[in-house]
Design a protein around this motif. Structure first.
Motif, PDB file in Angstrom:
ATOM      1  N   VAL A  91       0.816  -1.202  -0.022  1.00  0.00           N
ATOM      2  CA  VAL A  91       0.061  -0.033   0.016  1.00  0.00           C
ATOM      3  C   VAL A  91       0.965   1.247   0.055  1.00  0.00           C
ATOM      4  N   CYS A  92       0.702   2.005  -0.984  1.00  0.00           N
ATOM      5  CA  CYS A  92       1.419   3.384  -1.062  1.00  0.00           C
ATOM      6  C   CYS A  92       0.925   4.412  -0.321  1.00  0.00           C
ATOM      7  N   ALA A  93      -0.538   4.687  -0.497  1.00  0.00           N
ATOM      8  CA  ALA A  93      -1.288   5.609   0.306  1.00  0.00           C
ATOM      9  C   ALA A  93      -2.748   4.953   0.422  1.00  0.00           C
ATOM     10  N   ASP A  94      -3.319   5.664   1.401  1.00  0.00           N
ATOM     11  CA  ASP A  94      -4.804   5.317   1.802  1.00  0.00           C
ATOM     12  C   ASP A  94      -5.818   5.860   0.755  1.00  0.00           C
ATOM     13  N   SER A  95      -5.271   6.746  -0.106  1.00  0.00           N
ATOM     14  CA  SER A  95      -6.110   7.273  -1.292  1.00  0.00           C
ATOM     15  C   SER A  95      -4.975   7.723  -2.234  1.00  0.00           C
ATOM     16  N   LEU A  96      -5.850   8.256  -3.429  1.00  0.00           N
ATOM     17  CA  LEU A  96      -4.987   8.891  -4.331  1.00  0.00           C
ATOM     18  C   LEU A  96      -4.991  10.406  -3.965  1.00  0.00           C
ATOM     19  N   ALA A  97      -5.923  10.963  -3.404  1.00  0.00           N
ATOM     20  CA  ALA A  97      -5.717  12.137  -2.725  1.00  0.00           C
ATOM     21  C   ALA A  97      -4.616  12.454  -1.769  1.00  0.00           C
ATOM     22  N   GLN A  98      -4.376  11.271  -0.813  1.00  0.00           N
ATOM     23  CA  GLN A  98      -3.205  11.320  -0.181  1.00  0.00           C
ATOM     24  C   GLN A  98      -1.921  11.264  -0.864  1.00  0.00           C
ATOM     25  N   LEU A  99      -1.828  10.438  -1.614  1.00  0.00           N
ATOM     26  CA  LEU A  99      -0.727  10.227  -2.534  1.00  0.00           C
ATOM     27  C   LEU A  99      -0.159  11.714  -3.240  1.00  0.00           C
ATOM     28  N   LEU A 100      -1.235  12.324  -3.779  1.00  0.00           N
ATOM     29  CA  LEU A 100      -1.162  13.514  -4.418  1.00  0.00           C
ATOM     30  C   LEU A 100      -0.729  14.773  -3.538  1.00  0.00           C
ATOM     31  N   ILE A 101      -1.515  15.005  -2.573  1.00  0.00           N
ATOM     32  CA  ILE A 101      -1.807  16.066  -1.616  1.00  0.00           C
ATOM     33  C   ILE A 101      -0.524  16.010  -0.358  1.00  0.00           C
ATOM     34  N   ARG A 102      -1.069  14.959   0.446  1.00  0.00           N
ATOM     35  CA  ARG A 102      -0.136  14.752   1.615  1.00  0.00           C
ATOM     36  C   ARG A 102       1.515  14.305   1.169  1.00  0.00           C
ATOM     37  N   PHE A 103       1.453  13.147   0.275  1.00  0.00           N
ATOM     38  CA  PHE A 103       2.864  12.976   0.139  1.00  0.00           C
ATOM     39  C   PHE A 103       3.230  13.466  -1.196  1.00  0.00           C
ATOM     40  N   GLN A 104       2.672  14.405  -1.932  1.00  0.00           N
ATOM     41  CA  GLN A 104       3.291  15.255  -2.864  1.00  0.00           C
ATOM     42  C   GLN A 104       3.644  14.583  -3.911  1.00  0.00           C
ATOM     43  N   GLY A 105       3.034  13.372  -4.226  1.00  0.00           N
ATOM     44  CA  GLY A 105       3.319  12.452  -5.571  1.00  0.00           C
ATOM     45  C   GLY A 105       4.558  11.483  -5.197  1.00  0.00           C
ATOM     46  N   ARG A 106       4.877  11.510  -3.935  1.00  0.00           N
ATOM     47  CA  ARG A 106       6.191  10.726  -3.727  1.00  0.00           C
ATOM     48  C   ARG A 106       5.611   9.263  -3.277  1.00  0.00           C
ATOM     49  N   THR A 107       6.345   8.303  -3.908  1.00  0.00           N
ATOM     50  CA  THR A 107       6.089   6.930  -3.636  1.00  0.00           C
ATOM     51  C   THR A 107       6.684   6.304  -2.487  1.00  0.00           C
ATOM     52  N   LEU A 108       6.445   5.179  -2.022  1.00  0.00           N
ATOM     53  CA  LEU A 108       7.192   4.637  -0.767  1.00  0.00           C
ATOM     54  C   LEU A 108       8.656   4.760  -0.766  1.00  0.00           C
ATOM     55  N   ASP A 109       9.202   4.296  -1.787  1.00  0.00           N
ATOM     56  CA  ASP A 109      10.814   4.456  -1.689  1.00  0.00           C
ATOM     57  C   ASP A 109      11.290   5.771  -1.596  1.00  0.00           C
ATOM     58  N   GLU A 110      10.529   6.748  -2.273  1.00  0.00           N
ATOM     59  CA  GLU A 110      10.868   8.260  -2.294  1.00  0.00           C
ATOM     60  C   GLU A 110      10.708   8.780  -0.899  1.00  0.00           C
ATOM     61  N   ARG A 111       9.613   8.316  -0.141  1.00  0.00           N
ATOM     62  CA  ARG A 111       9.445   8.738   1.241  1.00  0.00           C
ATOM     63  C   ARG A 111      10.188   8.247   2.104  1.00  0.00           C
ATOM     64  N   GLN A 112      10.997   7.186   1.876  1.00  0.00           N
ATOM     65  CA  GLN A 112      11.962   6.584   2.681  1.00  0.00           C
ATOM     66  C   GLN A 112      13.398   6.962   2.546  1.00  0.00           C
ATOM     67  N   ASP A 113      13.706   7.692   1.697  1.00  0.00           N
ATOM     68  CA  ASP A 113      14.973   8.297   1.100  1.00  0.00           C
ATOM     69  C   ASP A 113      15.130   9.452   2.157  1.00  0.00           C
TER      70      ASP A 113
END
Length: 135
Positions: free
Chosen positions: A113-135
């Motif tokens: 699971v990358c994000a709980d929703s598309l909105a969360q991926l795009l807004i809260r995580f600013q489009g960063r995938t799991l690997d990008e958020r772990q760097d």
């Protein structure tokens, strides 16, 4: 729920997909688009970030799902984009969560699971995938 005004500060948005483009996408897929993705396409027909995230437009989604044999390997899932590094982003049936899987594996047991929703991926995580958020 996504709104164009929430996305504009972070992304270069495309014009909305036309109803005809959405119908062609569904015909090419042989199924309805995921409702969250259809809503996104009504805001922007695809999305490309300065980083790695790519969300497919209506005219390319059916072909990409066929090319990667998503219906065969991951029934019920819809590939909506990728991280430009070999990781696919997918939605499943009517569930809100966004999933990631290596494009070379494409097995449900390898999905995360990358994000709980598309909105969360795009807004809260600013489009960063799991690997990008772990760097």
């Amino acid at each position: 729920m996504l709104h164009r005004i929430d996305l504009e500060p972070h992304y270069r948005l495309e014009p909305p997909a036309s109803p005809e483009a959405l119908s062609r996408a569904e015909a090419g897929l042989g199924r309805s688009l995921h409702p969250d993705y259809a809503a996104f396409l009504r805001l922007s027909d695809g999305l490309y970030t300065e980083g790695n995230l790519v969300l497919l437009g209506a005219d390319s989604i059916a072909e990409r799902n066929r090319d990667y044999e998503v219906p065969e390997y991951l029934p019920g899932y819809l590939m909506i984009g990728d991280d430009s590094g070999g990781v696919a982003l997918l939605l499943r049936n009517r569930e809100p969560a966004v999933f990631e899987v290596d494009m070379g594996v494409m097995m449900a047991s390898e999905m995360r699971v990358c994000a709980d929703s598309l909105a969360q991926l795009l807004i809260r995580f600013q489009g960063r995938t799991l690997d990008e958020r772990q760097d």
